[in-house]
Design a protein around this motif. Structure first.
Motif, PDB file in Angstrom:
ATOM      1  N   ALA A  62       0.819  -1.222   0.000  1.00  8.75           N
ATOM      2  CA  ALA A  62       0.000   0.000   0.000  1.00  8.75           C
ATOM      3  C   ALA A  62       0.839   1.251   0.000  1.00  8.75           C
ATOM      4  CB  ALA A  62      -0.944  -0.010   1.208  1.00  8.75           C
ATOM      5  N   ARG A  63       2.106   1.164   0.333  1.00 11.10           N
ATOM      6  CA  ARG A  63       2.930   2.362   0.458  1.00 11.10           C
ATOM      7  C   ARG A  63       3.048   3.171  -0.843  1.00 11.10           C
ATOM      8  NH1 ARG A  63       7.778  -0.203   4.217  1.00 11.10           N
ATOM      9  NH2 ARG A  63       6.485  -0.441   6.140  1.00 11.10           N
ATOM     10  N   PRO A  64       3.361   2.548  -2.059  1.00 10.29           N
ATOM     11  CA  PRO A  64       3.502   3.370  -3.280  1.00 10.29           C
ATOM     12  C   PRO A  64       2.243   4.154  -3.611  1.00 10.29           C
ATOM     13  CG  PRO A  64       4.445   1.206  -3.606  1.00 10.29           C
ATOM     14  CD  PRO A  64       3.733   1.146  -2.329  1.00 10.29           C
ATOM     15  N   GLU A  65       1.100   3.516  -3.505  1.00 10.07           N
ATOM     16  CA  GLU A  65      -0.150   4.173  -3.848  1.00 10.07           C
ATOM     17  C   GLU A  65      -0.448   5.309  -2.883  1.00 10.07           C
ATOM     18  OE1 GLU A  65      -3.524   5.058  -5.990  1.00 10.07           O
ATOM     19  OE2 GLU A  65      -1.866   3.688  -6.483  1.00 10.07           O
ATOM     20  N   LYS A  66      -0.175   5.068  -1.591  1.00 14.64           N
ATOM     21  CA  LYS A  66      -0.450   6.086  -0.579  1.00 14.64           C
ATOM     22  C   LYS A  66       0.427   7.294  -0.782  1.00 14.64           C
ATOM     23  CE  LYS A  66      -2.602   7.374   3.184  1.00 14.64           C
ATOM     24  NZ  LYS A  66      -4.060   7.601   3.199  1.00 14.64           N
ATOM     25  N   VAL A  67       1.713   7.069  -1.063  1.00 15.03           N
ATOM     26  CA  VAL A  67       2.643   8.179  -1.269  1.00 15.03           C
ATOM     27  C   VAL A  67       2.302   8.946  -2.544  1.00 15.03           C
ATOM     28  CG1 VAL A  67       5.055   8.766  -1.682  1.00 15.03           C
ATOM     29  CG2 VAL A  67       4.469   7.064   0.057  1.00 15.03           C
ATOM     30  N   ARG A  68       1.879   8.201  -3.609  1.00 15.67           N
ATOM     31  CA  ARG A  68       1.512   8.855  -4.867  1.00 15.67           C
ATOM     32  C   ARG A  68       0.346   9.810  -4.672  1.00 15.67           C
ATOM     33  NH1 ARG A  68       0.797   4.629  -7.381  1.00 15.67           N
ATOM     34  NH2 ARG A  68       2.896   4.407  -8.251  1.00 15.67           N
ATOM     35  N   LYS A  69      -0.658   9.357  -3.967  1.00 15.72           N
ATOM     36  CA  LYS A  69      -1.819  10.213  -3.699  1.00 15.72           C
ATOM     37  C   LYS A  69      -1.427  11.418  -2.853  1.00 15.72           C
ATOM     38  CE  LYS A  69      -5.368   6.613  -3.968  1.00 15.72           C
ATOM     39  NZ  LYS A  69      -6.441   5.901  -3.227  1.00 15.72           N
ATOM     40  N   LEU A  70      -0.519  11.197  -1.918  1.00 13.92           N
ATOM     41  CA  LEU A  70      -0.097  12.283  -1.027  1.00 13.92           C
ATOM     42  C   LEU A  70       0.634  13.362  -1.804  1.00 13.92           C
ATOM     43  CD1 LEU A  70       0.292  13.421   1.860  1.00 13.92           C
ATOM     44  CD2 LEU A  70       2.358  12.033   2.030  1.00 13.92           C
ATOM     45  N   VAL A  71       1.549  12.936  -2.686  1.00 13.27           N
ATOM     46  CA  VAL A  71       2.351  13.921  -3.417  1.00 13.27           C
ATOM     47  C   VAL A  71       1.507  14.644  -4.463  1.00 13.27           C
ATOM     48  CG1 VAL A  71       4.317  14.172  -4.973  1.00 13.27           C
ATOM     49  CG2 VAL A  71       4.477  12.659  -2.980  1.00 13.27           C
TER      50      VAL A  71
END
Length: 313
Positions: free
Chosen positions: A253-262
């Motif tokens: 879940a980390r890549p998707e979460k960071v992508r949405k955050l940025v």
């Protein structure tokens, strides 16, 4: 019907001289009972009487000539009780207590005068001769170890003569000495208890005063230092929170979460994030053989996340 004094149970006896005659002086202790034994000697032809038929009266006199009764206002200086022997009713023990000291009466000696009355008619049958002289002291050891002392009136003690003390202490002497020691110890303990009670009361009063003052005084409000007040706003605090949140995510879940955050960052936030990442990479704190985070931002479209690779060799 003469009445004879056969025995005086005093603590000690000594010899003194009065009007050129040697006489015996008994030592007794104030307020401590001692026994005087009386006996009847019926004359021939007289009706047989016992102490059951008689009343005994006792009076304390000065050992002087003429004999004079000891004056008193309220309390009689002499108290006594009688006990008739069951197996010999012609003998009686008079338990006597003297309430005055010789030192209180110019160092005078005393004698006791017994009067015998008929129990029914109250008629005086005989006035007994006074007993041998007595010296009344305040302590037992004063009676057991008397000091020769000249008498102001009447007889004078024989100087240089050793008192004829009893060689062996009687049961009465032992009991009297024991009772005196117990009374002294009780008095000491009573004084100690009184002192402890007073001290405890003073401490309790002082404690009550302090408690009252503390209750009236406004409580102090704790004011933390400026550093503590702003500790929750520090960079370290928020960075730790960010890392804990990131660590809580699963690796998938980390890549998707960071992508949405940025992608949700504004232009200013993007520049700040870019500066932070550059400083983080250039600081050289990245551990060896650990995944490298590389954030690529498209300069033409700020705020748009390009790619993230968690497994860059």
């Amino acid at each position: 019907m003469p009445v004879l004094t056969t025995e005086i149970d005093s603590l000690s006896q000594e010899i003194y001289s009065k009007n050129g005659q040697q006489k015996k002086l008994h030592s007794v202790v104030k307020n401590i009972p001692f026994n005087i034994k009386l006996s009847l000697a019926n004359l021939t032809g007289e009706a047989s009487l016992t102490f059951h038929d008689l009343l005994i009266e006792a009076t304390l006199l000065y050992d002087s000539e003429p004999a004079k009764a000891v004056d008193f206002i309220k309390s009689n200086p002499l108290e006594y009780t009688t006990k008739i022997l069951e197996d010999c009713p012609t003998e009686v023990f008079v338990e006597t207590t003297v309430k005055v000291l010789s030192s209180q009466h110019e160092d005078s000696f005393f004698v006791i005068l017994f009067s015998i009355r008929h129990a029914q008619t109250r008629e005086i049958l005989e006035i007994h001769q006074p007993t041998e002289a007595m010296k009344v002291v305040s302590k037992v050891h004063q009676a057991l170890h008397p000091k020769p002392k000249p008498k102001k009136t009447g007889g004078v003690l024989v100087t240089g003569e050793t008192p004829s003390l009893l060689k062996k202490r009687t049961f009465t002497e032992t009991m009297v000495d024991t009772i005196c020691r117990v009374e002294e110890k009780q008095l000491e303990q009573q004084n100690l208890i009184s002192t402890l009670i007073q001290t405890t009361q003073l401490l309790q009063n002082s404690l009550n005063v302090l408690v009252t003052k503390n209750i009236k005084k406004e409580p102090e409000v704790y004011s933390p230092p400026v550093e503590e007040q702003h500790s929750n706003e520090s960079l370290e605090y928020h960075l730790n929170g960010f890392l804990k949140q990131y660590q809580a995510l699963t690796p998938q879940a980390r890549p998707e979460k960071v992508r949405k955050l940025v992608n949700g960052l504004s232009l200013q936030e993007t520049e700040i994030a870019r500066e932070f990442i550059n400083l983080f990479i250039s600081s050289g704190q990245q551990p060896e053989n650990s995944p490298e985070f590389l954030f690529c931002f498209d300069l033409d479209t700020p705020g748009i996340f390009g790619s993230i690779d968690l497994n860059v060799p």
